[in-house]
Design an enzyme around this catalytic site. Structure first.
Site, PDB file in Angstrom:
ATOM      1  N   THR A   1       1.249  -4.265   4.376  1.00  0.00           N
ATOM      2  CA  THR A   1       1.079  -4.562   5.688  1.00  0.00           C
ATOM      3  C   THR A   1       0.481  -6.011   6.208  1.00  0.00           C
ATOM      4  OG1 THR A   1      -1.093  -3.312   5.762  1.00  0.00           O
ATOM      5  CG2 THR A   1       0.596  -2.098   6.350  1.00  0.00           C
TER       6      THR A   1
ATOM      7  N   THR B   1       0.678  -1.316   0.015  1.00  0.00           N
ATOM      8  CA  THR B   1      -0.105   0.114  -0.057  1.00  0.00           C
ATOM      9  C   THR B   1       0.826   1.201  -0.027  1.00  0.00           C
ATOM     10  OG1 THR B   1      -1.848  -1.265   0.893  1.00  0.00           O
ATOM     11  CG2 THR B   1      -1.917   1.138   1.476  1.00  0.00           C
TER      12      THR B   1
ATOM     13  N   SER C   1       0.938  -7.507  -0.231  1.00  0.00           N
ATOM     14  CA  SER C   1       1.291  -8.734   0.758  1.00  0.00           C
ATOM     15  C   SER C   1       1.197 -10.082   0.305  1.00  0.00           C
ATOM     16  CB  SER C   1       0.562  -8.514   1.907  1.00  0.00           C
ATOM     17  OG  SER C   1       1.164  -7.627   3.106  1.00  0.00           O
TER      18      SER C   1
END
Lengths: 367, 353
Positions: free
Chosen positions: B123, B43, B90
């Protein structure tokens, strides 16, 4: 139909439950204790040393008409402690009939004794019981003034010794395990309740009645007194015990320092009054990131003109009060992430060395 | 050989003397510490169609160079170069990327003039890669893993400040020997202990049991804790010769959970399985799995507190994960299996890392 479903229900149980008795006796107590560490159990009283008339009473306990828990009562009620350490007892409970409570003299007396115990080669560790309301600041004072790398563990309870589901026995049992553990050395003064091992600097009481009340608000616990073992993950980096400039010192009295809580319209005249009464230092528990009202700010300037050192903490109780351009221009010490009651103790000790605010600030950066 | 060492060390000694004698402020052209930004995407490099769009965006659209160009202030902190390891979210991070990342970081930190490394990452699995690096980076120089909860295209994007604070921390002398650190929202968390706790808030990363180890505050980088478990330069694990890692999977425990998932993973080639809490079907699956040499680790889905070592744990052929969550227990078990399949030895590793 009914019979069938009952049968199915019974059949699905892994095994039938037979009646059990609650174990009343302690497990076998070891005969040969020569290999066990020596732990001194120092009673400064507290809820953990309190009784109530009946076991359902967990709030209105103690008082003049209820006998307190003598230190030897703990050994009697918890003979298991003998499997953990060779325990000697010291009674530093303040006199019940005394008018003054939570005095500096109580703190000073016990710190002095802890310095003696720490230098006794026979002693491996110390447990100190204390009332939970001010134990964090007393532990912090000890953290700064006792010269040792031996474990000193503060412990208390939220429910009286006699209360139903009292947390005192397991907390005391765990505190002795922590004090007896060689892993606990050199970590500064510790606090152990509810399985958590916190540092004296960072621990604070966060709830009036819950047993999980003690927390390191900003930086968390450093280890656990878990049922299988005492385990550490971290150690504190700030100065304490052996590295403290105040280690081993005994102070007859400390310079007076008062705390002021900030809020909308908080007036400066109470600060003036404290200075008139001889305060040498002021802690303002400021709003937000550590700010005072205009009226307080004017009073702070008047106080500083008389040589008073002013420390800013934050009433939000989480996060640091930072060094900023404005704060430096105003000669204000930023209190880091200490709560005001601990900032007060550090300021009192710092003022025994200096009254220069920049020198005081250095203590707040390092301790 | 001896001569060579002497030739290199003499200028170094002279340089050291210069540095100690002349105060930093008097050196107008004092070289800035060297950092490298290793990007994997996420992100923090993400881009959405509008600036008020913080949920529907694509990760890994901005290059690391663009992130740096948008943050000229960082040039006063360090001399920063970038290296793209991957450009994915991720979910796209795999063992291949992790191994490449670790090897490149090790190569960079082995250079005498490098000060530290900063990694961008999505994240959702950031904590896994951070803990993996914590086990295999062979240096005490600071390694910071950063991410963001809002894409780089959005209003109130948290990425730039996280990145800036990561650079500041990476050049702070106090940040040495702190293992791999995760930095978002001003908080410096240890890779071992941090976990993502919220789906969208910028304060999502927390070390539930132990709290942060320090803060990247505006006035200074401040640390309150030293780590006691083994990490980075004190670790026994070595990825330099590895091109793959043993397959380890996770099975979540719940009421009426059976053994089918465990059996299927073993059939698919799993060498180790992390049982996150317990299902009624696990006991039989473990018994059969052990007969095939599969190693089982017990973690706990509650997300806080240790799995206690009980007298029966190893008798049941189950290793306890301490307070590692399942995804981190997986990372450690993978590395452990590169060394041994002995249960006692693996339990030692879970007690030390």
């Amino acid at each position: 139909m009914k019979t069938t479903s009952v049968l199915i229900a019974l059949g699905s149980l892994a095994h039938a439950i037979t009646a059990q008795e609650i174990p009343k006796a302690a497990p076998p107590i070891t005969k040969d204790t020569s290999h066990l560490p020596q732990v001194v159990l120092v009673s400064m009283g507290g809820t953990i040393a309190s009784r109530a008339a009946d076991r359902m009473n967990i709030t209105n306990y103690g008082g003049k008409n209820t006998p307190r828990v003598d230190p030897q009562d703990w050994l009697h009620d918890l003979p298991e402690l003998a499997n953990l350490a060779r325990i000697t007892l010291e009674d530093f409970r303040p006199d019940v009939d005394r008018k003054e409570r939570e005095t500096f003299e109580d703190m000073r007396t016990v710190a002095k004794r802890l310095n003696e115990l720490a230098s006794d080669p026979a002693v491996d560790g110390v447990v100190v019981t204390h009332g939970t309301n001010t134990m964090a600041e007393v532990a912090f004072y000890v953290n700064l003034t006792v010269k040792t790398d031996k474990p000193i563990v503060f412990v208390g309870s939220q429910r009286p010794w006699t209360g139903i589901s009292g947390d005192g026995p397991i907390n005391l049992f765990d505190a002795v395990r922590v004090a007896a553990s060689p892993l606990s050395r050199g970590k500064g003064v510790l606090h152990c309740m509810n399985y958590n091992i916190n540092t004296a600097r960072d621990v604070t009481k966060t709830s009036a009645y819950r047993i999980q009340t003690f927390k390191g608000v900003d930086v968390g616990v450093i280890g656990f007194a878990d049922p299988d073992k005492v385990v550490y993950y971290r150690e504190p980096t700030r100065k304490h015990t052996l590295t403290s400039e105040f280690a081993g010192m005994d102070f007859e009295s400390l310079p007076p320092v008062e705390i002021f809580y900030s809020y909308t319209e908080a007036p400066g005249y109470v600060i003036d009054a404290a200075v008139e009464h001889g305060a040498k230092g002021i802690v303002v528990d400021g709003i937000g990131a550590g700010a005072a009202t205009n009226s307080e700010t004017e009073a702070i300037k008047r106080a500083q003109a008389k040589g008073v050192v002013v420390v800013m903490t934050a009433r939000v109780h989480g996060g640091r009060v930072q060094e900023t351009v404005n704060r430096t221009a105003a000669n204000l010490v930023n209190g880091d992430n200490l709560p005001p009651e601990k900032a007060r103790i550090l300021l009192q000790l710092a003022l025994t060395k200096t009254s220069d605010w920049r020198a005081v600030k250095k203590y707040f950066d390092e301790y | 050989m001896k001569l060579n060492v002497f030739r290199i060390s003499l200028p170094v000694v002279v340089l050291c003397c210069l540095v100690t004698v002349i105060p930093a402020a008097d050196l107008p052209n004092k070289p800035l510490p060297k950092l490298k930004l290793f990007s994997t995407g996420g992100t923090i490099q993400g881009s959405g169609p509008r600036r008020d769009e913080v949920a529907n965006y694509k990760p890994a659209r901005f290059t690391p160079k663009q992130l740096l160009d948008d943050l000229p202030e960082a040039n006063k902190v360090a001399d920063i170069t970038c290296e793209e390891i991957a450009a994915t979210g991720s979910g796209g991070i795999d063992t291949k990327i992790q191994l490449k990342l670790a090897k490149q970081i090790n190569a960079w930190l082995a250079q005498p003039d490098s000060a530290g490394a900063v990694v961008t990452h999505g994240t959702a699995t950031l904590e896994e890669t951070a803990y993996f690096l914590n086990l295999v980076v062979r240096s005490d120089k600071p390694v910071l893993v950063v991410g963001a909860m809002r894409p780089h295209s959005a209003i109130s994007r948290d990425g730039p400040l996280n990145l800036y604070n990561a650079f500041r921390t990476a050049v702070a002398p106090e940040a040495r020997d702190k293992g791999v650190m995760v930095l978002l929202n001003d908080e410096i968390n240890a890779a071992r202990d941090v976990t993502k706790t919220n789906t969208e808030r910028p304060n999502t990363f927390e070390s539930r049991d132990l709290g942060p180890i320090g803060f990247a505050d505006s006035d200074r980088i401040v640390f309150y804790r030293r780590l006691l478990y083994r990490h980075t330069h004190k670790s026994e694990f070595d990825v330099s010769q590895l091109n793959e890692l043993p397959k380890v999977d996770i099975v979540y425990g719940y009421q009426e959970g059976g053994r089918a998932a465990v059996d299927a993973l073993i059939t698919a080639g799993a060498k180790g399985i992390v049982l996150d809490d317990s299902s009624p079907g696990f006991a039989a699956a473990v018994k059969d799995g052990r007969a095939k040499g599969i190693v089982f680790v017990q973690s706990d889905r509650k997300g806080s507190g240790r799995v206690l070592e009980k007298e029966t744990s190893l008798e049941r052929c189950i290793i306890t994960a301490d307070n590692l969550n399942a995804q981190k227990a997986r990372q450690l078990l993978r590395m452990a299996l590169t060394k041994t399949t002995d249960l006692k030895e693996i339990q030692r590793m879970f007690n030390e890392y």
